[in-house]
Design a protein around this motif. Structure first.
Motif, short mmCIF file in Angstrom:
data_model
loop_
_atom_site.label_atom_id
_atom_site.label_comp_id
_atom_site.label_asym_id
_atom_site.label_seq_id
_atom_site.Cartn_x
_atom_site.Cartn_y
_atom_site.Cartn_z
N ARG A 1 -0.96 10.66 3.09
CA ARG A 1 -0.19 10.76 1.85
C ARG A 1 -0.75 9.74 0.86
N HIS A 2 -0.39 9.89 -0.41
CA HIS A 2 -0.83 8.92 -1.41
C HIS A 2 -0.23 7.56 -1.05
N SER B 1 7.27 16.50 1.23
CA SER B 1 6.28 16.47 2.31
C SER B 1 6.92 16.20 3.66
N ASN C 1 3.46 6.21 -1.74
CA ASN C 1 4.64 6.70 -1.02
C ASN C 1 4.94 5.76 0.14
N PRO D 1 6.11 9.02 4.70
CA PRO D 1 5.41 10.30 4.57
C PRO D 1 6.31 11.50 4.29
#
Length: 178
Positions: free
Chosen positions: A95-96, A107, A99, A102
């Motif tokens: 994930r980016h 998501s 964040n 997760p």
């Protein structure tokens, strides 16, 4: 990039026991999946009946995919997560880095790469680390080395220091007489 505190939940993942909330959430993900598949089938039927609509949508999809592929997120901005899925498998996902867990921003489920269950909700997780190293802070520009004084400058400096030395000696000798 803002500072993020990464969360863990349900660790150790191997010992996690599903809760009633996990079962309820998994049912919701499956219901959503069925609803989306039904809607997608209806839209595909509309496109088969209207080739102009189908061509227009294809053009939009191509444009969107080109935009997505042109803006690849650097590895240093991706956080790797170890997650336990509803199906029981423990896998890695990404994930980016902004964040903190997760399961944010839609998501919270994924297709299990082990058994293929789709969707399989993320029920427990722990951060592993960034996929790539963050950039090193820029090094300050090195100041140029001091200019080496010329012989004439050094001689003037020595003369000035000798005069100052004489002045201080004469002041010291006047002070000791008094």
């Amino acid at each position: 990039m803002r500072e993020v505190e990464y969360e863990s939940y349900g660790c150790p993942l191997e010992d996690y026991q599903l809760t009633r909330a996990d079962h309820r959430q998994q049912k919701q993900w499956e219901d959503i999946r069925r609803c989306v598949e039904k809607q997608a089938a209806e839209e595909r039927a509309k496109e088969r009946a209207d080739p102009v609509l189908a061509a227009g949508r294809r053009a939009v999809v191509v444009k969107v995919l080109e935009m997505l592929h042109s803006g690849k997120t650097p590895e240093r901005d991706i956080m790797r997560w170890r997650v336990r899925l509803y199906c029981g498998h423990i896998v890695e996902t990404r994930r980016h880095r902004e964040n903190g867990k997760p399961t944010l921003h839609g998501s919270s489920s994924m297709k299990c790469p082990e058994c293929g269950k789709d969707p399989s909700g993320i029920v427990a997780f722990e951060p592993i680390g960034l996929a790539g190293q963050p950039p090193s802070p820029p090094k300050p520009a090195a100041s140029p080395p001091p200019k080496k004084p010329t012989r004439a400058e050094l001689e003037r400096r020595v003369a000035a220091l000798e005069r100052e030395n004489e002045r201080l000696r004469s002041q010291g000798s006047k002070g000791s007489k008094g």
